[in-house]
Design an enzyme around this catalytic site. Structure first.
Site, mmCIF file in Angstrom:
data_model
loop_
_atom_site.group_PDB
_atom_site.id
_atom_site.type_symbol
_atom_site.label_atom_id
_atom_site.label_comp_id
_atom_site.label_asym_id
_atom_site.label_seq_id
_atom_site.Cartn_x
_atom_site.Cartn_y
_atom_site.Cartn_z
ATOM 1 N N CYS A 183 1.899 8.291 -5.938
ATOM 2 C CA CYS A 183 2.525 9.610 -5.874
ATOM 3 C C CYS A 183 1.468 10.656 -5.514
ATOM 4 C CB CYS A 183 3.138 9.927 -7.237
ATOM 5 S SG CYS A 183 3.629 11.649 -7.383
ATOM 6 N N ARG B 45 0.869 -1.177 0.000
ATOM 7 C CA ARG B 45 0.000 0.000 0.000
ATOM 8 C C ARG B 45 0.904 1.224 0.000
ATOM 9 N NH1 ARG B 45 -1.960 -0.480 6.428
ATOM 10 N NH2 ARG B 45 0.159 -0.734 7.179
ATOM 11 N N TRP C 114 4.679 -8.286 11.551
ATOM 12 C CA TRP C 114 4.321 -8.788 10.215
ATOM 13 C C TRP C 114 4.939 -10.171 9.992
ATOM 14 C CZ3 TRP C 114 4.427 -4.411 5.909
ATOM 15 C CH2 TRP C 114 3.375 -3.523 6.171
ATOM 16 N N ASN D 211 -4.436 6.932 5.379
ATOM 17 C CA ASN D 211 -3.983 6.195 6.550
ATOM 18 C C ASN D 211 -2.495 6.411 6.763
ATOM 19 O OD1 ASN D 211 -4.864 4.017 8.574
ATOM 20 N ND2 ASN D 211 -2.941 3.216 7.757
ATOM 21 N N GLU D 212 -2.165 6.867 7.952
ATOM 22 C CA GLU D 212 -0.759 7.060 8.337
ATOM 23 C C GLU D 212 0.047 7.861 7.310
ATOM 24 O OE1 GLU D 212 0.853 3.270 9.678
ATOM 25 O OE2 GLU D 212 0.115 3.733 11.665
ATOM 26 N N GLU E 209 -5.199 4.035 16.665
ATOM 27 C CA GLU E 209 -4.825 2.619 16.707
ATOM 28 C C GLU E 209 -3.986 2.418 17.965
ATOM 29 O OE1 GLU E 209 -2.915 1.214 13.120
ATOM 30 O OE2 GLU E 209 -4.324 2.310 11.848
ATOM 31 N N CYS F 49 6.709 14.653 -9.920
ATOM 32 C CA CYS F 49 7.126 15.466 -8.772
ATOM 33 C C CYS F 49 8.207 16.458 -9.201
ATOM 34 C CB CYS F 49 7.627 14.580 -7.638
ATOM 35 S SG CYS F 49 6.270 13.796 -6.747
HETATM 36 C C1 GLA Z 1 -0.491 0.648 11.011
HETATM 37 C C2 GLA Z 1 -1.666 0.807 10.075
HETATM 38 C C3 GLA Z 1 -2.679 -0.271 10.180
HETATM 39 C C4 GLA Z 1 -2.017 -1.589 10.351
HETATM 40 C C5 GLA Z 1 -1.119 -1.561 11.552
HETATM 41 C C6 GLA Z 1 -0.442 -2.877 11.802
HETATM 42 O O1 GLA Z 1 -0.545 1.325 12.167
HETATM 43 O O2 GLA Z 1 -2.298 2.045 10.167
HETATM 44 O O3 GLA Z 1 -3.444 -0.279 9.001
HETATM 45 O O4 GLA Z 1 -1.296 -1.866 9.211
HETATM 46 O O5 GLA Z 1 -0.111 -0.620 11.325
HETATM 47 O O6 GLA Z 1 0.598 -3.122 10.904
HETATM 48 ZN ZN ZN Z 2 5.937 11.668 -7.528
#
Ligand code: GLA
Ligand code: ZN
Length: 671
Positions: free
Chosen positions: A108, A104, A319, A142-143, A311, A157
């Site tokens: 870009c 994931r 993993w 996400n993150e 989280e 870029c």
């Molecule tokens: C991160 C992500 C989650 C999951 C956890 C565990 O914090 O935001 O989607 O992948 O790690 O790996």
């Molecule tokens: Zn790029």
């Protein structure tokens, strides 16, 4: 104060949902986050949008009185899209190689094609669910901030970066002048000649960007951070057209975002509230209690308001291999550590361990078998306690009178050229945080341009560079009576990452009342010091200080500069400016913190003992003194007043007794 769970109903048979929701309610889980990786369910083929599955989930949540944080799935572009648009979408790594499908966050942020595809989907999701009664909040992507995913070196870029520089500098001559491209014949004739600073430019290493122009590198960091923020803001703007529910994203801890991440102060301005992901003991190591506390402190500081943990670790995680299962008591302890430090919702990752996919080892509250277990029991206990506490308290925030300045410009510059081996900006900030943490004194972080008047003491460790506005802001703070501590490597650079030609500490020479004409970056050597912080050692850096108007509070006691000042104070306006020219060992640093608290009248409510976190907090009306035992053994914590313990209702005076990993929440009697 409440609990939640990261839930993936799409990973399970529908017949299981009912059981999950019942168990969640029994455990006091009141909110679930869903949907943040589901692009291929929303759009299995280009233009083929499917919503029935999410309609069903959200209606189910509503029926079962569960609030939802709905994610936008932009972290996981589906296979058909990367196949069809390939290089139009993929990021390129630091060597210029394209990323590939398989995990994931490989897209870009500056891809027009990706942004367009994403805008269409987000608009469909927001218009369909923006007013759904179950949807309480939104999470974007996400993150955002994973170090290796925020710097993209692709051709898209590159051309956007050139435009960014053109807007910033106006003329190429100006860019050449500011970057000093006359050095090594790097003069550019036009903006479309400007490179993206990839790895491999230097003749002795091909693995990093060493050797590239420092001004160009810093602007590239700013450009990449801005690119991610604009990618995020674009989604927030669309959602706001259809929904009045608050918008957030889940941020990363300082260590992961450090150096090559995003300016979270800037990003937070586009969000209604901030959240982060807190993993403490897992495949990649164990975090110390003060590091986690520091991360909570950063989060509450980005908007200076309560935050969420989106989280929170709830089982053994990893993993390819796992870290330890949380010892009984730790889930409760970690949850209260978040609450004490300003979190008002704690969401556990994840509800149940998934039997398939990359994270098949990543345990949630429930294991793969989905049966109630001791972790669920512990969380249910916390859930019940929180319902009780919520009747007394609103969202709590630590009472912070001390601020540490955190500058992302400085952080990135330190990461580009670190000044001396073993020096990390983030670690230095943590060293200062820890010294106050150990005395139970809450610290907030602030950006250098923020209004600082509410703080009694502001620390600016290695604040390399300040804009005119930031410089004036700090001067104003001191003039009006504030106390500012500067250190080695404060004020020595321009905002474009060049060295100032004024004597060190450049931008701060006047307010510090000193000049520095020589310094000693320490390599495999230790220098000794002595002063108001007792006797101590420095391992990183020694500024050899010539005091002007400043008074000496500490001196070096070894090396050729023995007897010269290492620590000074200068009166400026109604306030004072401290300057510490070196780093200090942990004990001396603690004594320094105590000295500064004494000078500023910051009260120390209780002296923490090793492994015990003490956080005085308030909801604006009522006070709560949190005591958290991170030790695997019981402790007695001496107290000066008489309190009621808010979970048990018992009176506590003289000392609080805490079992291993235990927590008490004290409210002073008759207050
Ligand atoms: C991160 C992500 C989650 C999951 C956890 C565990 O914090 O935001 O989607 O992948 O790690 O790996
Ligand atoms: Zn790029």
């Amino acid at each position: 104060m409440r609990l939640g769970a990261d839930y993936y109903p799409e990973h399970w048979e529908k017949s299981r949902w009912q059981i999950d929701l019942e168990l969640m309610h029994e455990a006091g889980i009141r909110v679930v986050r869903i949907g943040e990786f589901d692009w291929s369910l929303f759009e299995p083929r280009e233009g083929d949008y499917q919503f029935a599955w999410m309609d069903e989930i959200l209606d189910f949540m509503e029926k079962h009185s569960m609030k939802v944080v709905l994610g936008t799935p932009s972290a996981t572009p589906p296979k058909w899209m990367t196949d069809k648009y390939g290089d139009e979408i993929y990021q390129a790594d630091i060597h210029g190689n394209s990323k590939i499908f398989g995990t994931r966050k490989h897209y870009c942020f500056n891809s027009d094609v990706y942004r367009e595809q994403n805008r269409i989907l987000v608009e469909k999701i927001a218009s369909r669910y923006g007013k759904h009664p179950a949807v309480e909040d939104w999470q974007i992507d996400n993150e955002l901030g994973w170090a290796n995913t925020t710097r993209c070196y692709c051709s898209k870029c590159r051309s956007k970066f050139q435009k960014y520089l053109e807007k910033k500098f106006g003329t190429i001559d100006r860019l050449n002048e500011v970057y000093g491209t006359v050095f090594w014949s790097q003069t550019y004739n036009s903006f479309d000649e400007v490179i993206i600073p990839q790895a491999g430019a230097c003749y002795d290493t091909c693995h990093d960007t060493q050797g590239q122009n420092p001004g160009l590198l810093l602007d590239f960091d700013r450009f990449c951070s801005d690119s991610v923020i604009s990618f995020m803001k674009e989604q927030a703007d669309i959602i706001r057209r259809y929904s009045d529910r608050p918008i957030t994203t889940n941020m990363l801890d300082a260590a992961v975002n450090s150096g090559t991440g995003i300016d979270y102060f800037k990003m937070s301005k586009e969000l209604d509230f901030v959240t982060w992901d807190n993993y403490i003991e897992f495949q990649w190591g164990k975090a110390k209690d003060e590091t986690v506390s520091r991360d909570h402190a950063l989060l509450r500081s980005y908007k200076h308001q309560p935050f969420w943990v989106m989280e929170q670790q709830s089982g053994a995680c990893g993993w390819s291999k796992m870290g330890p299962t949380p010892t009984p008591g730790k889930l409760r302890l970690w949850t209260y550590q978040a609450v004490a430090n300003g979190a008002d919702t704690v969401v556990y990752f994840r509800w149940r361990a998934c039997p398939f996919g990359t994270e098949e080892y990543w345990h949630g509250i429930l294991g793969h078998d989905g049966k109630p277990n001791r972790r669920l029991q512990e969380i249910a206990q916390v859930g019940a306690e929180m319902e009780k506490l919520s009747k007394v308290y609103g969202p709590l925030m630590p009472k912070a009178k001390v601020a540490i300045l955190k500058s992302f410009d400085s952080e990135w510059s330190h990461a580009i050229h670190k000044h001396v081996e073993n020096f990390h900006y983030d670690t230095l900030l943590l060293d200062y945080y820890r010294a106050f943490y150990k005395m139970g004194i809450p610290v907030e972080f602030a950006a250098p341009q923020e209004d600082l008047q509410s703080y009694e003491l502001v620390l600016a460790p290695a604040l390399l560079m300040v804009s005119d506005e930031q410089k004036k802001n700090l001067e104003k703070y001191v003039k009006q009576g504030g106390r500012l501590l500067l250190t080695f490597r404060s004020g020595v650079k321009t905002m474009e990452n060049a060295m100032l030609t004024e004597s060190v500490p450049g931008s701060f020479a006047e307010i510090a009342g000193i000049e520095i004409h020589d310094y000693d970056p320490l390599l495999e050597k230790q220098t000794t010091v002595s002063g108001v912080f007792g006797a101590g050692t420095a391992d990183l850096w020694c500024d050899i200080i010539t005091p002007g108007t400043a008074e000496t509070l500490g001196v070096y006691t070894s090396d050729f500069y023995a007897g010269t000042p290492c620590f000074t104070v200068n009166a400026y306006g109604k306030g004072s400016v401290y300057y510490l020219g070196c780093d200090l060992d942990e004990t001396a640093m603690e004594r320094l913190a105590r000295y500064l608290c004494g000078k500023t009248g910051i009260p120390v409510e209780a002296y923490a003992i090793d492994g015990v976190e003490i956080v005085p907090a308030t909801d604006g009306k009522q006070e709560a003194l949190f005591i958290l035992n991170h030790n695997a053994y019981p402790v007695f914590v001496p107290l000066k007043k008489t309190y009621t313990e808010m979970i048990s209702g018992c009176e506590v005076s003289r000392a609080a007794e805490l079992k291993a990993y235990d927590v008490v929440i004290l409210k002073q009697q008759n207050a």
